[in-house]
Structures are given as C-alpha cells and as structure tokens.
Design an enzyme around this catalytic site. Structure first.
Site, mmCIF file in Angstrom:
data_model
loop_
_atom_site.group_PDB
_atom_site.id
_atom_site.type_symbol
_atom_site.label_atom_id
_atom_site.label_comp_id
_atom_site.label_asym_id
_atom_site.label_seq_id
_atom_site.Cartn_x
_atom_site.Cartn_y
_atom_site.Cartn_z
ATOM 1 N N LEU A 44 -9.518 -19.593 17.710
ATOM 2 C CA LEU A 44 -8.228 -19.292 17.099
ATOM 3 C C LEU A 44 -8.478 -18.407 15.885
ATOM 4 O O LEU A 44 -9.620 -18.239 15.448
ATOM 5 C CB LEU A 44 -7.522 -20.580 16.688
ATOM 6 N N SER A 45 -7.410 -17.834 15.334
ATOM 7 C CA SER A 45 -7.620 -16.923 14.202
ATOM 8 C C SER A 45 -8.346 -17.618 13.061
ATOM 9 O O SER A 45 -9.168 -17.011 12.377
ATOM 10 C CB SER A 45 -6.299 -16.337 13.719
ATOM 11 N N GLU A 46 -8.049 -18.911 12.833
ATOM 12 C CA GLU A 46 -8.809 -19.687 11.848
ATOM 13 C C GLU A 46 -9.005 -21.125 12.313
ATOM 14 O O GLU A 46 -8.128 -21.704 12.980
ATOM 15 C CB GLU A 46 -8.129 -19.717 10.480
ATOM 16 N N THR A 47 -10.148 -21.669 11.939
ATOM 17 C CA THR A 47 -10.414 -23.099 12.036
ATOM 18 C C THR A 47 -10.665 -23.607 10.626
ATOM 19 O O THR A 47 -11.476 -23.033 9.889
ATOM 20 C CB THR A 47 -11.626 -23.391 12.936
ATOM 21 N N HIS A 81 -2.062 -20.073 6.638
ATOM 22 C CA HIS A 81 -1.538 -20.901 7.726
ATOM 23 C C HIS A 81 -2.472 -22.066 8.037
ATOM 24 O O HIS A 81 -2.005 -23.161 8.403
ATOM 25 C CB HIS A 81 -1.255 -20.053 8.971
#
Length: 287
Positions: A44-47, A81
């Site tokens: 995902l874009s961030e973890t 986010h």
C-alpha cells in the site's frame, strides 16, 4: 512472531474509498530491515508501525507511542493518512481510553484526538514559496501537459512541488490528468522533488462547498498517485489560506478513490487536519 495488522481506509466514511493504509501493532521494535519488507509485502502507499514506548503500557491504556511510516520502497518523515489510520485502530479497535494520543515520529510529536465522528491531527504547517516555473518546466510538462498554470511553489521541508492550475480550469481538468510517471522520474532525478501536488480553486458556494481540489503524485517514493494525502495538505493549507483569506477550509482530493479533509489553520505554525476512517481488514502477520 505474530503481529496484529489492519487495513484502514482514511479520509472517508465509506469502505474502499479514501486512502488505504496498513497499520501494524508492535509490542517491541523490529529489526530495521523488517519494516521495509513488511511494507513491501502489504504493497500500500504506506504501512504504519505503532510501537509501545513504555513496557508497562498496552494499546488500550497507553497515551504515547512511537510511529514510523514506510512506502513499499522507503521510509518517509511524515504521512497524514497513515497517522489517521493508526489513531483509528487505537481509538476504535483497541478502545484506547485517552482523549488525546501522542505519536513520537521523525516529524516530532504529533497529537491526535477524537472530535465527534472525526479524528483530528495536529500537524506542522508547511507554507510553500514561489518558484520560477522555468526551473521545473519539464517536470510540469510531464505532470499537467499543456494545461494553463497560475502558480508554481515549492516546500523545502517536504520536498513537494505545488502546481496550481489557472482558474479557467475546473475540477474536470484536474481529474482528467494522466501524468507520465516515467517521464517525471526522468526529468527530476536530483532529489529536490519527492512529490508533485496539482491543485485548482474550488467552488465553496456549491454543496458541500470545497475550497480547493488537488491530486498528488509521488513516483519518487514508489507511488504514481496517492489517493488522499495528509502531508500534502500541510502545504496546500498554507498556500490556500493566504490565497483565500481563510483559516478554516474544506478540501477534496479527487483521485479515483477520493477523500475529504477538514483544515483549520492555527496561530502557532500548526494546522489541524480532520477526517474519518473505516477499518476494512484485520488479521495476524506471521514472521
């Protein structure tokens, strides 16, 4: 080792909208290389990784935690986010008893609190400075093509380039953009720019009254387009507050998933960014 992990859609109250982030709860710090491997696996874009700072705390009673964010390719210093998603896991899933949580991060201490149905994040405000478009003309071309440009600004702290489309452009011009990620990387390889924000003035008299719209592209972090970006709004808030003469604004990031952000400029060089979040997955990560 087994770790609790969640996927949370941030800046939305609907599943499969907003920006998804993985959130991993860590009783203890991991070996450095594992953070990046897990983030690449989640893809995902961030973890986000939430860590206990006090061995006697747990995720229900503790009020202060460590927080780190990783894209599939690298660690980042600030992610809105995934911070919202982290707070949602602690408040909604772990039933944390504290009205305010403090995250210790690479961007300093971040306070997060519940306010009605929203989660409010206390973030640094990053006001961009005007930049000569000629300095980044090839990158602008790779991002917005031949669309008319009104302003180009740059934030040295976040390394984000802000491109404002002319007021003759509307939301549809923004949503129809198809940046060339390969060309973006080719035209900017100095490390000066880590993300490009494209924004256009909103229509605050129409319902629900968005003050501005944006999209965000960060192929330098392995993210061709980020669905909804809190860190970009620390820059957008500083820019649009001056242009609109407003302290309180409602923003919409119009990616294909889309997300809504409430912004409040404070007098201490900070900005409150509020949004909602929905948990769509929870499970166990086995290492």
């Amino acid at each position: 080792m087994e770790l609790s992990i969640f996927t949370v859609d941030a800046f939305t109250d609907q599943p499969f909208k907003g920006n998804p982030a993985a959130v991993c709860l860590l009783p203890n710090a991991l070996r450095d290389e594992l953070y990046q491997k897990i983030a690449a696996e989640m893809n995902l874009s961030e973890t986000a990784f939430i860590m206990r700072l006090n061995p006697t705390d747990d995720f229900t009673s503790g009020s202060r935690f460590g927080l780190r964010w990783f894209t599939p390719t690298n660690e980042v210093p600030l992610c809105g986010h995934a911070t919202l998603a982290s707070a949602a896991v602690l408040f909604y899933k772990k039933k944390n008893i504290n009205p305010t949580l403090v995250f210790e991060t690479l961007s300093g201490e971040l306070n997060v609190r519940l306010c009605g149905q929203s989660i409010v994040m206390d973030f640094p405000l990053h006001k961009p400075v005007v930049l000569d478009p000629a300095e980044v003309k090839d990158l602008i071309k790779a991002t917005v093509g031949d669309l008319s440009i009104q302003d180009v600004c740059y934030c040295t702290v976040t390394k984000k380039l802000l491109v404002r489309l002319s007021d003759s452009c509307d939301r549809s011009a923004l949503t129809s953009l198809k940046p060339d990620a390969a060309q973006q990387l080719k035209t900017e390889s100095s490390g000066k720019v880590k993300g490009v924000i494209v924004t256009v003035k909103g229509a605050p008299t129409a319902q629900p009254g968005y003050d501005f719209f944006s999209r965000y592209f960060a192929p330098w972090n392995g993210i061709p387009e980020d669905p909804v970006t809190g860190s970009a709004h620390t820059v957008l808030a500083g820019y649009w507050s001056e242009k609109l003469g407003k302290q309180k604004m409602l923003a919409y990031q119009c990616s294909s998933r889309g997300g809504e952000l409430e912004l409040m400029i404070r007098g201490d060089g900070r900005v409150d960014i509020a949004g909602r979040a929905v948990t769509v997955f929870q499970g166990t990560l086995t290492l």
